[in-house]
Design a protein around this motif. Structure first.
Motif, PDB file in Angstrom:
ATOM      1  N   THR A  98       6.598  11.401  -0.699  1.00  0.00           N
ATOM      2  CA  THR A  98       5.843  11.194  -1.935  1.00  0.00           C
ATOM      3  C   THR A  98       4.653  10.266  -1.712  1.00  0.00           C
ATOM      4  O   THR A  98       3.588  10.444  -2.292  1.00  0.00           O
ATOM      5  CB  THR A  98       6.767  10.602  -3.015  1.00  0.00           C
ATOM      6  OG1 THR A  98       7.840  11.511  -3.239  1.00  0.00           O
ATOM      7  CG2 THR A  98       6.020  10.376  -4.324  1.00  0.00           C
ATOM      8  N   TYR A  99       4.836   9.265  -0.854  1.00  0.00           N
ATOM      9  CA  TYR A  99       3.797   8.243  -0.684  1.00  0.00           C
ATOM     10  C   TYR A  99       2.963   8.426   0.583  1.00  0.00           C
ATOM     11  O   TYR A  99       2.139   7.581   0.895  1.00  0.00           O
ATOM     12  CB  TYR A  99       4.433   6.847  -0.716  1.00  0.00           C
ATOM     13  CG  TYR A  99       4.802   6.447  -2.124  1.00  0.00           C
ATOM     14  CD1 TYR A  99       3.903   5.770  -2.935  1.00  0.00           C
ATOM     15  CD2 TYR A  99       6.048   6.794  -2.661  1.00  0.00           C
ATOM     16  CE1 TYR A  99       4.231   5.439  -4.239  1.00  0.00           C
ATOM     17  CE2 TYR A  99       6.374   6.485  -3.960  1.00  0.00           C
ATOM     18  CZ  TYR A  99       5.462   5.795  -4.748  1.00  0.00           C
ATOM     19  OH  TYR A  99       5.781   5.470  -6.037  1.00  0.00           O
ATOM     20  N   ASP A 100       3.159   9.524   1.321  1.00  0.00           N
ATOM     21  CA  ASP A 100       2.432   9.601   2.594  1.00  0.00           C
ATOM     22  C   ASP A 100       1.019  10.146   2.463  1.00  0.00           C
ATOM     23  O   ASP A 100       0.276  10.180   3.431  1.00  0.00           O
ATOM     24  CB  ASP A 100       3.227  10.352   3.677  1.00  0.00           C
ATOM     25  CG  ASP A 100       3.211  11.856   3.500  1.00  0.00           C
ATOM     26  OD1 ASP A 100       2.773  12.328   2.434  1.00  0.00           O
ATOM     27  OD2 ASP A 100       3.646  12.552   4.428  1.00  0.00           O
ATOM     28  N   SER A 137       0.846  -1.197   0.000  1.00  0.00           N
ATOM     29  CA  SER A 137       0.000   0.000   0.000  1.00  0.00           C
ATOM     30  C   SER A 137       0.884   1.251   0.000  1.00  0.00           C
ATOM     31  O   SER A 137       2.047   1.207   0.411  1.00  0.00           O
ATOM     32  CB  SER A 137      -0.899   0.015   1.234  1.00  0.00           C
ATOM     33  OG  SER A 137      -0.121   0.244   2.394  1.00  0.00           O
ATOM     34  N   ARG A 138       0.313   2.364  -0.448  1.00  0.00           N
ATOM     35  CA  ARG A 138       1.071   3.617  -0.442  1.00  0.00           C
ATOM     36  C   ARG A 138       1.532   3.967   0.974  1.00  0.00           C
ATOM     37  O   ARG A 138       2.668   4.388   1.178  1.00  0.00           O
ATOM     38  CB  ARG A 138       0.207   4.761  -0.994  1.00  0.00           C
ATOM     39  CG  ARG A 138      -0.102   4.644  -2.474  1.00  0.00           C
ATOM     40  CD  ARG A 138      -0.936   5.839  -2.923  1.00  0.00           C
ATOM     41  NE  ARG A 138      -0.202   7.095  -2.780  1.00  0.00           N
ATOM     42  CZ  ARG A 138       0.630   7.579  -3.697  1.00  0.00           C
ATOM     43  NH1 ARG A 138       0.830   6.918  -4.824  1.00  0.00           N
ATOM     44  NH2 ARG A 138       1.254   8.712  -3.499  1.00  0.00           N
ATOM     45  N   ALA A 139       0.649   3.743   1.955  1.00  0.00           N
ATOM     46  CA  ALA A 139       1.014   4.072   3.341  1.00  0.00           C
ATOM     47  C   ALA A 139       2.190   3.216   3.800  1.00  0.00           C
ATOM     48  O   ALA A 139       3.104   3.703   4.489  1.00  0.00           O
ATOM     49  CB  ALA A 139      -0.191   3.860   4.251  1.00  0.00           C
ATOM     50  N   ARG A 144      10.468   5.436   6.180  1.00  0.00           N
ATOM     51  CA  ARG A 144      10.486   6.384   7.295  1.00  0.00           C
ATOM     52  C   ARG A 144      10.765   5.648   8.594  1.00  0.00           C
ATOM     53  O   ARG A 144       9.924   5.581   9.476  1.00  0.00           O
ATOM     54  CB  ARG A 144       9.145   7.129   7.361  1.00  0.00           C
ATOM     55  CG  ARG A 144       9.200   8.382   8.202  1.00  0.00           C
ATOM     56  CD  ARG A 144       7.853   9.077   8.241  1.00  0.00           C
ATOM     57  NE  ARG A 144       7.428   9.594   6.946  1.00  0.00           N
ATOM     58  CZ  ARG A 144       6.346  10.363   6.774  1.00  0.00           C
ATOM     59  NH1 ARG A 144       5.602  10.701   7.814  1.00  0.00           N
ATOM     60  NH2 ARG A 144       6.013  10.788   5.575  1.00  0.00           N
ATOM     61  N   THR A 145      11.942   5.063   8.709  1.00  0.00           N
ATOM     62  CA  THR A 145      12.298   4.419   9.985  1.00  0.00           C
ATOM     63  C   THR A 145      13.604   5.012  10.490  1.00  0.00           C
ATOM     64  O   THR A 145      13.677   6.207  10.728  1.00  0.00           O
ATOM     65  CB  THR A 145      12.361   2.881   9.865  1.00  0.00           C
ATOM     66  OG1 THR A 145      13.386   2.520   8.933  1.00  0.00           O
ATOM     67  CG2 THR A 145      11.033   2.300   9.400  1.00  0.00           C
ATOM     68  N   PHE A 146      14.626   4.209  10.631  1.00  0.00           N
ATOM     69  CA  PHE A 146      15.837   4.640  11.320  1.00  0.00           C
ATOM     70  C   PHE A 146      16.668   5.635  10.514  1.00  0.00           C
ATOM     71  O   PHE A 146      17.537   6.301  11.056  1.00  0.00           O
ATOM     72  CB  PHE A 146      16.679   3.415  11.706  1.00  0.00           C
ATOM     73  CG  PHE A 146      15.872   2.456  12.515  1.00  0.00           C
ATOM     74  CD1 PHE A 146      15.702   2.667  13.866  1.00  0.00           C
ATOM     75  CD2 PHE A 146      15.213   1.389  11.918  1.00  0.00           C
ATOM     76  CE1 PHE A 146      14.914   1.815  14.624  1.00  0.00           C
ATOM     77  CE2 PHE A 146      14.421   0.528  12.665  1.00  0.00           C
ATOM     78  CZ  PHE A 146      14.269   0.743  14.014  1.00  0.00           C
ATOM     79  N   ASN A 147      16.402   5.691   9.204  1.00  0.00           N
ATOM     80  CA  ASN A 147      17.086   6.681   8.375  1.00  0.00           C
ATOM     81  C   ASN A 147      16.080   7.632   7.739  1.00  0.00           C
ATOM     82  O   ASN A 147      16.267   8.105   6.615  1.00  0.00           O
ATOM     83  CB  ASN A 147      17.946   5.986   7.314  1.00  0.00           C
ATOM     84  CG  ASN A 147      19.159   5.313   7.933  1.00  0.00           C
ATOM     85  OD1 ASN A 147      20.160   5.959   8.208  1.00  0.00           O
ATOM     86  ND2 ASN A 147      19.055   4.019   8.206  1.00  0.00           N
ATOM     87  N   ALA A 148      15.023   7.925   8.496  1.00  0.00           N
ATOM     88  CA  ALA A 148      13.959   8.803   7.999  1.00  0.00           C
ATOM     89  C   ALA A 148      14.497  10.181   7.625  1.00  0.00           C
ATOM     90  O   ALA A 148      13.889  10.892   6.831  1.00  0.00           O
ATOM     91  CB  ALA A 148      12.875   8.947   9.067  1.00  0.00           C
ATOM     92  N   GLY A 149      15.641  10.547   8.199  1.00  0.00           N
ATOM     93  CA  GLY A 149      16.190  11.870   7.931  1.00  0.00           C
ATOM     94  C   GLY A 149      17.112  11.925   6.728  1.00  0.00           C
ATOM     95  O   GLY A 149      17.537  13.011   6.314  1.00  0.00           O
ATOM     96  N   SER A 150      17.447  10.780   6.140  1.00  0.00           N
ATOM     97  CA  SER A 150      18.340  10.820   4.979  1.00  0.00           C
ATOM     98  C   SER A 150      17.545  11.317   3.769  1.00  0.00           C
ATOM     99  O   SER A 150      16.402  10.901   3.559  1.00  0.00           O
ATOM    100  CB  SER A 150      18.927   9.439   4.704  1.00  0.00           C
ATOM    101  OG  SER A 150      17.911   8.555   4.318  1.00  0.00           O
ATOM    102  N   SER A 178       5.413   4.442   2.281  1.00  0.00           N
ATOM    103  CA  SER A 178       5.866   5.629   3.008  1.00  0.00           C
ATOM    104  C   SER A 178       6.511   5.240   4.331  1.00  0.00           C
ATOM    105  O   SER A 178       7.587   5.722   4.678  1.00  0.00           O
ATOM    106  CB  SER A 178       4.681   6.563   3.247  1.00  0.00           C
ATOM    107  OG  SER A 178       5.102   7.707   3.950  1.00  0.00           O
ATOM    108  N   ARG A 179       5.858   4.338   5.066  1.00  0.00           N
ATOM    109  CA  ARG A 179       6.401   3.905   6.368  1.00  0.00           C
ATOM    110  C   ARG A 179       7.738   3.194   6.216  1.00  0.00           C
ATOM    111  O   ARG A 179       8.635   3.336   7.045  1.00  0.00           O
ATOM    112  CB  ARG A 179       5.413   2.978   7.068  1.00  0.00           C
ATOM    113  CG  ARG A 179       4.386   3.713   7.918  1.00  0.00           C
ATOM    114  CD  ARG A 179       3.660   2.734   8.830  1.00  0.00           C
ATOM    115  NE  ARG A 179       2.729   1.896   8.076  1.00  0.00           N
ATOM    116  CZ  ARG A 179       1.456   2.234   7.855  1.00  0.00           C
ATOM    117  NH1 ARG A 179       0.972   3.351   8.334  1.00  0.00           N
ATOM    118  NH2 ARG A 179       0.672   1.443   7.162  1.00  0.00           N
ATOM    119  N   LEU A 180       7.860   2.400   5.141  1.00  0.00           N
ATOM    120  CA  LEU A 180       9.087   1.632   4.927  1.00  0.00           C
ATOM    121  C   LEU A 180      10.302   2.559   4.809  1.00  0.00           C
ATOM    122  O   LEU A 180      11.382   2.271   5.316  1.00  0.00           O
ATOM    123  CB  LEU A 180       8.923   0.794   3.648  1.00  0.00           C
ATOM    124  CG  LEU A 180       9.774  -0.448   3.444  1.00  0.00           C
ATOM    125  CD1 LEU A 180       9.759  -1.351   4.654  1.00  0.00           C
ATOM    126  CD2 LEU A 180       9.256  -1.199   2.224  1.00  0.00           C
TER     127      LEU A 180
END
Lengths: 267, 388
Positions: free
Chosen positions: A259-261, A235-237, A244-250, A240-242
């Motif tokens: 783009t996918y949130d 899913s798009r969500a 946005r984890t430990f390297n969400a800031g890269s 997006s989550r994939l």
């Protein structure tokens, strides 16, 4: 008659910012090699190991954690000043860590929700990597870092050579160890093709998709992979989550995550 | 010795005959490496009996897609190639080239010897045999053979299984490498169906093969068995729909180095390297020297890929910094400049790069797209601009 000159071993310091300590503990996890390491360097500052700390300057500083407070900024500048080589270790120090999720939100709302007295909290709006504040000589990625890679970096620093730390994809580690591709053969969402190697492809080897804890590879075509993840039914969500984890800031992962949130826009 | 052997002696055996083959090879000291199902794919592992082989397993392949399913039939070879190939047996993904150790002022250089027993490859496909011949030219065909490859390859024994069930990603018929094979093996199997379960036509391709076949039991093959083999191969060839114009591709790519399709494929390409790593002929390696904290030095070689930015790194940066230039490097080498370098194509039509590309990039489609607009150049180049 003069005494023989004592050639002192290079000094090593380990520093902590916003982090869980897991990366610096990787050094203590080097059980087989630890004696050789402490024989080769003089540990000048490592408070997970010893209360005995020495003043700088330091030949090599390992820095864990991200910058989240104004005090952090002052402290990292002082550490940089006192260090010949500064190596950042782990996802927090190299991309802002899981706490960079605040970069997608209003940190004021977070503190108001979590703390009874948010007025006591003094924090920055964003969690940022060390390299946004001071020059960094080498970045070692991972959440946590791989201890063999840490040993390689320390050894390279001591020898004065370039560390052999590849920037290519996790896929190369899967293929090298004979792990069947979980994306192609199982349809499991996997960030391996855009994630930097170094873990030894741990997750695919136990039949799970890579979740990108080493951050983007040298050339990470995240948009093409994201399109394929949608094709295999993610899913798009979840895409997006994939990202946005430990390297969400890269930057590469952040862009794809944004783009996918929303269900409406993008690719 | 060859003159004393009857190389035309072919047998028909049942499954017990194959177990006899595995036993005979093990008794001669070979490690018998064959197809097994692991983690949802047919891969190569050590096998000791036909019970280890993929009985009743069948594959479904498409660009970026691979699935296995199981039926109750007793076939052992009714699947097409999986992600692994004989390359990993003869050219390991990672190997130690040498190491030094020091005692006092004395530094000693140690080179590892080939320690494991020679491999007997069971069930390699004709396209894989073609790939071994390509790698033989690469690693052992020059003045200075690669010792790691040579030592592993020279002592090996190859039992080919001809292909009766190609995948939708296969195009060996375009490359002239399958589905059957006439030479280059020690023994060749063709799985034939019969009411009593599969039988195997076993043909001899070498003196060593002739020695081993003598221990397999079975009965002499009859003309009807060869007719059955022909039918299997004809049926397989008919099922292969994917095509690559092997006759023209060498010149086509050489004359389309600025074609806009390279940019198009680069927008999809992950530069992850999977295509080169599953390719049975891609041979690039990276050599690195490392030191240990206690003062030893080690030189390792590992598989590398031309999709890796570091692969073309020189003192001022990577020569091929963009994905289009790296994809172009791979495809033009594989299908065009390989001829200049080694006298053949580097592609054997196995289709692995198509199935195991995570985003399903298909080299036959890319070549066809370039052929369809032969000579095209990007707009900015047409108007005299620079590509970069």
């Amino acid at each position: 008659m003069s005494l023989p000159t004592v050639v002192s071993r290079p000094t090593l310091a380990v520093w902590k910012f916003a982090s869980c300590d897991g990366c610096q503990l990787s050094l203590l996890d080097c059980e087989d090699e630890l004696l050789a390491v402490v024989g080769a360097v003089q540990i000048a500052h490592f408070t997970e190991l010893s209360r005995a700390v020495q003043e700088g300057p330091f030949d090599v500083s390992l820095v864990e954690g991200s910058i989240t407070t104004a005090d952090d900024i002052e402290r990292i500048r002082a550490i940089r000043q006192a260090s010949s080589l500064l190596v950042t270790i782990g996802a927090c120090a190299t991309s802002g860590g899981i706490q960079a999720l605040r970069n997608y939100a209003d940190v004021g709302e977070y503190t108001a929700t979590v703390y009874a007295h948010p007025e006591y909290i003094s924090t920055l709006a964003k969690s940022t990597p060390i390299s946004e504040h001071v020059p960094v000589d080498f970045e070692l990625r991972g959440c946590p870092i791989d201890r063999h890679q840490l040993l390689e970096v320390i050894t390279a620093c001591l020898t004065g050579r370039r560390p052999v730390i590849p920037g290519h994809s996790v896929c190369q580690e899967c293929k090298g160890r004979g792990t069947v591709c979980v994306l192609v053969a199982h349809g499991t969402p996997c960030l391996g093709p855009v994630t930097r190697a170094g873990c030894g492809a741990l997750c695919p080897a136990v039949d799970r998709g890579c979740y990108g804890c080493f951050g983007p590879a040298d050339t990470a075509n995240t948009s093409s992979l994201a399109r394929q993840l949608i094709t295999v039914g993610t899913s798009r969500a979840d895409v997006s989550r994939l990202f946005r984890t430990f390297n969400a800031g890269s930057p590469a992962f952040r862009e794809e995550s944004l783009t996918y949130d929303s269900p409406e826009t993008g690719r | 010795m060859l003159s004393h052997m009857d190389l035309s002696a072919s047998l028909i055996v049942d499954r017990a005959g194959l177990d006899g083959l595995l036993g005979a090879l093990a008794a001669r000291g070979y490690r018998t490496i064959g197809p097994v199902v692991r983690d949802g794919a047919v891969v190569q592992r050590q096998v000791s009996s036909t019970g280890d082989l993929p009985q009743g397993w069948h594959d479904e392949q498409a660009p970026g897609h691979y699935r296995l399913h199981h039926d109750d039939d007793s076939s052992l070879f009714a699947w097409a190639v999986g992600p692994e190939s004989p390359k990993s047996e003869f050219y390991p993904a990672r190997s130690l080239v040498w190491r030094t150790s020091s005692t006092g002022d004395v530094v000693t250089l140690e080179q590892p010897q080939q320690e494991s027993a020679p491999a007997a490859l069971i069930g390699s496909r004709p396209c894989e045999l073609a790939a071994m011949r390509v790698l033989d030219r690469v690693f052992a065909g020059g003045e200075i053979p690669d010792p790691c490859y040579r030592d592993r390859r020279e002592g090996s024994f190859v039992v080919v299984a001809e292909c009766g069930t190609p995948a939708a990603t296969c195009f060996c018929t375009s490359m002239g490498t399958g589905p059957g094979v006439e030479d280059g093996y020690d023994l060749a199997l063709t799985e034939l169906t019969s009411p009593d379960g599969p039988r195997y036509l076993v043909r001899v391709g070498s003196a060593r093969g002739a020695e081993v076949i003598a221990e397999m039991g079975g009965s002499p093959a009859q003309p009807a068995d060869f007719a059955s083999r022909d039918a299997v191969l004809e049926n397989a060839a008919r099922r292969i729909e994917r095509k690559l114009d092997a006759g023209n591709v060498r010149q086509l790519l050489a004359s389309n180095l600025e074609h806009p399709r390279w940019d198009d494929v680069a927008s999809r390409c992950l530069a992850c390297g999977n295509c080169t790593l599953v390719c049975p002929t891609c041979f690039c390696g990276a050599v690195s020297d490392t030191t240990t904290v206690d003062g030893a030095v080690e030189r390792h070689r590992r598989w590398d890929t031309c999709f890796d930015l570091a692969h073309s790194l020189v003192h001022t940066g990577p020569v091929r910094a963009t994905t289009w230039s790296r994809y172009r490097q791979w495809l033009t080498h594989k299908l065009s400049t390989w001829h200049d370098q080694f006298g053949t194509s580097g592609c054997v039509g196995c289709g692995r790069c198509i199935a195991w590309c995570p985003v399903g990039i298909d080299i036959t489609v890319e070549v066809a797209a370039i052929a369809a607009s032969d000579g095209a150049v990007p707009v900015h180049i047409e108007s005299g601009g620079d590509r970069s």
